[in-house]
Design an enzyme around this catalytic site. Structure first.
Site, PDB file in Angstrom:
ATOM      1  N   CYS A   1       1.032  -1.124  -0.009  1.00 30.78           N
ATOM      2  CA  CYS A   1       0.129  -0.184  -0.008  1.00 30.78           C
ATOM      3  C   CYS A   1       0.933   1.352  -0.178  1.00 30.78           C
ATOM      4  CB  CYS A   1      -0.789  -0.022   1.358  1.00 30.78           C
ATOM      5  SG  CYS A   1      -2.037   1.387   1.184  1.00 30.78           S
ATOM      6  N   ASP A   2       0.530   2.374  -0.572  1.00 34.96           N
ATOM      7  CA  ASP A   2       1.050   3.620  -0.679  1.00 34.96           C
ATOM      8  C   ASP A   2      -0.138   4.590  -0.296  1.00 34.96           C
ATOM      9  OD1 ASP A   2       3.709   5.126  -0.834  1.00 34.96           O
ATOM     10  OD2 ASP A   2       2.575   6.232  -2.315  1.00 34.96           O
TER      11      ASP A   2
END
Length: 190
Positions: A66-67
């Site tokens: 995830c970012d």
């Protein structure tokens, strides 16, 4: 095996609420390779993070990455470079609305799920004294937008919030959970 391609303490904490046993692997992707002007920056970032740890996994493993980024006035705001940058960022967000966007990726066998979740926050006035107090007493340097929603002092300064609280923390767990259900994977790990 379930692999979280992140060393973020917040993501680890959030994921533990639905999956007890997983391995944490720090991604090796160089974030500077993606243009800050990219329309799908967070999704591209998460995909590259996941791919950077794929060689360590078996085909049957699940990889989650995830970012999270902040968008204000069509500008991507990431983690602050220094204290002054954190101050200027919070000053910009003061009494304004911004978006928190998390791109996440799930890799499993030949499947790639790459999605984006958006939340919206409007802060009340953040005066200079408050901003200095917050930066001096809370960890802001490793957080996009220079703040953490879970810090009570900053949470009290939110005028309006739309979307997922967990997304704003850095892992849109509700949506991830639904995608894992579609892959018939969730019951394997809970």
């Amino acid at each position: 095996m379930f692999i979280l391609a992140s060393s973020s303490p917040r993501r680890i904490q959030i994921l533990k609420t639905i999956i007890e046993d997983f391995v944490v692997v720090k991604p090796t992707f160089d974030e500077t390779l993606i243009s800050k002007k990219s329309k799908n920056y967070a999704m591209e970032e998460s995909l590259n993070k996941a791919l950077s740890v794929k060689s360590l996994a078996k085909p049957q493993d699940f990889i989650l990455s995830c970012d999270t980024i902040i968008i204000f006035n069509n500008e991507i705001i990431g983690k602050p470079k220094d204290r002054n940058d954190a101050f200027l960022t919070l000053k910009k967000l003061s009494n304004n609305t911004h978006y928190v966007i998390s791109g996440y990726t799930i890799l499993h066998e030949d499947k790639i799920i790459n999605r984006e979740i958006k939340s919206q926050i409007t802060f009340s006035e953040l005066d200079d004294d408050f901003i200095n107090y917050y930066i001096d007493n809370y960890e802001v340097m490793d957080k996009a937008g220079s703040y953490a929603i879970q810090d009570e002092v900053i949470f009290k300064r939110i005028k309006k919030m739309e979307g997922s609280y967990l997304n704003i923390m850095g892992l849109p767990l509700e949506d991830i959970k639904e995608q894992l259900k579609l892959l018939n994977a969730l019951s394997n790990f809970i």
